[in-house]
Write a protein that holds these residues in place. Structure first.
Motif, PDB file in Angstrom:
ATOM      1  N   TYR A  30       0.814  -1.226   0.041  1.00 47.92           N
ATOM      2  CA  TYR A  30       0.048   0.004  -0.051  1.00 47.92           C
ATOM      3  C   TYR A  30       0.871   1.354  -0.033  1.00 47.92           C
ATOM      4  CZ  TYR A  30      -3.210   3.700   1.532  1.00 47.92           C
ATOM      5  OH  TYR A  30      -3.934   4.827   1.529  1.00 47.92           O
ATOM      6  N   TYR A  31       1.743   1.503   0.888  1.00 47.87           N
ATOM      7  CA  TYR A  31       2.451   2.682   1.066  1.00 47.87           C
ATOM      8  C   TYR A  31       3.537   2.828  -0.004  1.00 47.87           C
ATOM      9  CZ  TYR A  31       0.568   3.757   5.406  1.00 47.87           C
ATOM     10  OH  TYR A  31      -0.352   3.925   6.512  1.00 47.87           O
ATOM     11  N   SER A  32       4.026   1.619  -0.504  1.00 55.92           N
ATOM     12  CA  SER A  32       5.031   1.681  -2.019  1.00 55.92           C
ATOM     13  C   SER A  32       4.123   2.264  -3.300  1.00 55.92           C
ATOM     14  CB  SER A  32       5.313   0.263  -2.239  1.00 55.92           C
ATOM     15  OG  SER A  32       6.272  -0.404  -1.336  1.00 55.92           O
ATOM     16  N   ASP A  33       2.844   1.967  -3.292  1.00 59.15           N
ATOM     17  CA  ASP A  33       1.992   2.580  -4.209  1.00 59.15           C
ATOM     18  C   ASP A  33       1.667   4.164  -3.830  1.00 59.15           C
ATOM     19  OD1 ASP A  33       1.784   0.135  -5.716  1.00 59.15           O
ATOM     20  OD2 ASP A  33      -0.040  -0.554  -4.751  1.00 59.15           O
ATOM     21  N   LEU A  34       1.430   4.334  -2.647  1.00 61.85           N
ATOM     22  CA  LEU A  34       1.198   5.607  -2.336  1.00 61.85           C
ATOM     23  C   LEU A  34       2.476   6.481  -2.555  1.00 61.85           C
ATOM     24  CD1 LEU A  34      -0.411   8.057  -0.865  1.00 61.85           C
ATOM     25  CD2 LEU A  34       0.241   6.840   1.420  1.00 61.85           C
ATOM     26  N   VAL A  35       3.605   6.171  -2.224  1.00 59.69           N
ATOM     27  CA  VAL A  35       4.971   6.915  -2.706  1.00 59.69           C
ATOM     28  C   VAL A  35       5.026   7.017  -3.974  1.00 59.69           C
ATOM     29  CG1 VAL A  35       7.228   7.117  -2.092  1.00 59.69           C
ATOM     30  CG2 VAL A  35       5.891   6.293  -0.203  1.00 59.69           C
ATOM     31  N   ARG A  36       4.846   6.078  -4.833  1.00 60.50           N
ATOM     32  CA  ARG A  36       4.840   6.124  -6.168  1.00 60.50           C
ATOM     33  C   ARG A  36       3.980   7.164  -6.806  1.00 60.50           C
ATOM     34  NH1 ARG A  36       3.758   1.036  -7.016  1.00 60.50           N
ATOM     35  NH2 ARG A  36       5.935   0.393  -6.593  1.00 60.50           N
ATOM     36  N   ALA A  38      13.029  12.901  10.616  1.00 62.20           N
ATOM     37  CA  ALA A  38      12.370  12.446   9.233  1.00 62.20           C
ATOM     38  C   ALA A  38      13.191  11.842   8.506  1.00 62.20           C
ATOM     39  CB  ALA A  38      12.190  13.975   8.773  1.00 62.20           C
ATOM     40  N   PHE A  39      12.742  10.857   7.615  1.00 63.56           N
ATOM     41  CA  PHE A  39      13.414  10.000   6.587  1.00 63.56           C
ATOM     42  C   PHE A  39      12.704   9.838   5.387  1.00 63.56           C
ATOM     43  CE2 PHE A  39      10.059   8.057   9.228  1.00 63.56           C
ATOM     44  CZ  PHE A  39       9.212   7.444   8.364  1.00 63.56           C
ATOM     45  N   TYR A  40      13.279   9.164   4.368  1.00 60.96           N
ATOM     46  CA  TYR A  40      12.400   9.224   3.206  1.00 60.96           C
ATOM     47  C   TYR A  40      11.889   7.893   3.167  1.00 60.96           C
ATOM     48  CZ  TYR A  40      15.304  12.853   0.918  1.00 60.96           C
ATOM     49  OH  TYR A  40      15.655  14.243   0.624  1.00 60.96           O
ATOM     50  N   MET A  41      10.502   7.713   2.440  1.00 64.10           N
ATOM     51  CA  MET A  41       9.870   6.606   2.098  1.00 64.10           C
ATOM     52  C   MET A  41      10.173   6.337   0.668  1.00 64.10           C
ATOM     53  SD  MET A  41       6.533   5.265   4.035  1.00 64.10           S
ATOM     54  CE  MET A  41       6.471   4.894   5.719  1.00 64.10           C
ATOM     55  N   ILE A  42      10.280   5.248   0.049  1.00 68.42           N
ATOM     56  CA  ILE A  42      10.379   5.217  -1.315  1.00 68.42           C
ATOM     57  C   ILE A  42       9.515   3.965  -1.708  1.00 68.42           C
ATOM     58  CG2 ILE A  42      13.075   5.906  -1.578  1.00 68.42           C
ATOM     59  CD1 ILE A  42      13.671   3.069  -1.802  1.00 68.42           C
ATOM     60  N   ASP A  43       9.311   3.772  -3.349  1.00 66.96           N
ATOM     61  CA  ASP A  43       8.384   2.861  -3.906  1.00 66.96           C
ATOM     62  C   ASP A  43       8.989   1.625  -4.043  1.00 66.96           C
ATOM     63  OD1 ASP A  43       9.838   3.592  -5.894  1.00 66.96           O
ATOM     64  OD2 ASP A  43       8.206   4.279  -7.076  1.00 66.96           O
ATOM     65  N   LEU A  55       3.267   9.745  -5.155  1.00 73.33           N
ATOM     66  CA  LEU A  55       3.903  11.095  -4.875  1.00 73.33           C
ATOM     67  C   LEU A  55       5.401  11.290  -5.411  1.00 73.33           C
ATOM     68  CD1 LEU A  55       3.156  10.803  -1.226  1.00 73.33           C
ATOM     69  CD2 LEU A  55       2.090  12.222  -2.702  1.00 73.33           C
ATOM     70  N   GLY A  56       5.707  10.349  -6.427  1.00 71.27           N
ATOM     71  CA  GLY A  56       6.731  10.795  -7.163  1.00 71.27           C
ATOM     72  C   GLY A  56       8.044   9.677  -6.945  1.00 71.27           C
ATOM     73  N   GLY A  57       7.779   8.716  -6.033  1.00 73.94           N
ATOM     74  CA  GLY A  57       8.835   7.805  -6.038  1.00 73.94           C
ATOM     75  C   GLY A  57       9.469   7.624  -4.635  1.00 73.94           C
ATOM     76  N   ARG A  58       9.671   8.876  -4.054  1.00 70.54           N
ATOM     77  CA  ARG A  58      10.162   9.369  -2.974  1.00 70.54           C
ATOM     78  C   ARG A  58       9.638  10.451  -2.193  1.00 70.54           C
ATOM     79  NH1 ARG A  58      16.559  10.755  -2.545  1.00 70.54           N
ATOM     80  NH2 ARG A  58      15.945  12.648  -2.885  1.00 70.54           N
ATOM     81  N   ALA A  59       9.401  10.318  -0.815  1.00 68.22           N
ATOM     82  CA  ALA A  59       8.496  11.379  -0.110  1.00 68.22           C
ATOM     83  C   ALA A  59       9.244  11.312   1.534  1.00 68.22           C
ATOM     84  CB  ALA A  59       7.135  11.008   0.081  1.00 68.22           C
ATOM     85  N   LEU A  60       9.418  12.610   1.788  1.00 67.42           N
ATOM     86  CA  LEU A  60      10.077  12.767   3.161  1.00 67.42           C
ATOM     87  C   LEU A  60       8.739  12.697   4.279  1.00 67.42           C
ATOM     88  CD1 LEU A  60      12.472  13.848   4.518  1.00 67.42           C
ATOM     89  CD2 LEU A  60      11.347  16.023   4.920  1.00 67.42           C
ATOM     90  N   ALA A  61       8.887  11.724   5.259  1.00 69.16           N
ATOM     91  CA  ALA A  61       8.142  11.430   6.255  1.00 69.16           C
ATOM     92  C   ALA A  61       8.513  11.243   7.793  1.00 69.16           C
ATOM     93  CB  ALA A  61       7.497   9.923   5.897  1.00 69.16           C
ATOM     94  N   PHE A  62       7.749  11.589   8.554  1.00 72.80           N
ATOM     95  CA  PHE A  62       8.085  11.213   9.996  1.00 72.80           C
ATOM     96  C   PHE A  62       6.987  10.381  10.774  1.00 72.80           C
ATOM     97  CE2 PHE A  62       6.013  15.182   9.417  1.00 72.80           C
ATOM     98  CZ  PHE A  62       5.436  15.562  10.557  1.00 72.80           C
ATOM     99  N   TYR A  63       7.594  10.272  11.991  1.00 70.68           N
ATOM    100  CA  TYR A  63       6.527   9.547  12.939  1.00 70.68           C
ATOM    101  C   TYR A  63       6.515  10.470  14.162  1.00 70.68           C
ATOM    102  CZ  TYR A  63       7.218   5.079  10.586  1.00 70.68           C
ATOM    103  OH  TYR A  63       7.107   4.033   9.890  1.00 70.68           O
ATOM    104  N   LEU A  64       5.213  10.249  14.743  1.00 72.54           N
ATOM    105  CA  LEU A  64       4.834  11.315  15.944  1.00 72.54           C
ATOM    106  C   LEU A  64       4.664  10.064  17.068  1.00 72.54           C
ATOM    107  CD1 LEU A  64       4.963  13.981  17.047  1.00 72.54           C
ATOM    108  CD2 LEU A  64       2.404  14.072  16.771  1.00 72.54           C
TER     109      LEU A  64
END
Length: 214
Positions: free
Chosen positions: A105-111, A147-152, A113-122
């Motif tokens: 699911y998150y691979s598809d979501l990040v895809r 913060a870190f990157y998520m990728i597809d 968004l362009g294949g890489r997105a900055l993310a963070f946990y709270l």
């Protein structure tokens, strides 16, 4: 002292065991006491949900630690329907996802968004100690430092309990969180801030559990 970790997630048990490794604590899990019931988590923040869980599992044990997390993408507004927030395993109205389903699911979501997105946990933490409840949540500055990157493109390696580590990258080295020896935070500033956060969290846990008085 025995402390219940209010989860079945092995990675969360490992995390708190590491944080309090210098203390004489025997950590047990929900499986150890045959509890499979779950509270309704209706809080608006990770801290509120952690409190709900700590109070609930306090029915079964005198000392309990509970944790709840929200996942946020920096490029999305907080009211964007795609923003997972507190619904990491049930994003955008999905049924509860298994670990491989989360990666997909998150691979598809990040895809999208362009294949890489900055993310963070709270992160929110709550402790139930013999009828009293204490809670802790870090401020935004420390959160942004982590913060870190998520990728597809997922790694073929897995961290049981933390499936999204397989699509998460250190934003400085661009190595997967699941890679052996990976340090999630590499810059001096990040390491200092995360180190200070860790100190504050450990101090909170020890104070809430009355460990300093043992």
């Amino acid at each position: 002292m025995k402390v219940l970790i209010g989860t079945t997630n092995p990675s969360k048990v490992k995390r708190f065991s590491s944080l309090l490794s210098d203390c004489d604590i025997d950590f047990i899990t929900l499986k150890d006491i045959n509890v499979d019931a779950e509270p309704q988590e209706q809080g608006k923040t990770p801290e509120e949900n952690a409190i709900i869980k700590a109070k609930y599992y306090g029915q079964y044990f005198d000392r309990v630690i509970c944790n709840d997390s929200g996942l946020y993408f920096d490029c999305m507004s907080l009211d964007d329907a795609r923003q997972p927030g507190l619904n990491i395993r049930t994003p955008n109205g999905c049924e509860r996802l298994g670990e491989e389903e989360m990666i997909s699911y998150y691979s598809d979501l990040v895809r999208s968004l362009g294949g890489r997105a900055l993310a963070f946990y709270l992160d929110g933490i709550a402790v139930f100690n013999c009828g009293r409840v204490y809670s802790f949540m870090e401020n935004g500055e420390a959160t942004r430092a982590s913060a870190f990157y998520m990728i597809d493109t997922p790694s073929d390696k897995r961290h049981p309990g933390w499936p999204l580590d397989s699509i998460s990258l250190n934003r400085n080295t661009l190595t997967y969180f699941v890679d052996e020896g990976n340090n999630k935070y590499d810059t001096v500033k990040e390491n200092i801030m995360i180190g200070e956060y860790r100190k504050r969290l450990i101090a909170f846990l020890k104070s809430s559990l009355d460990i300093e008085r043992q």
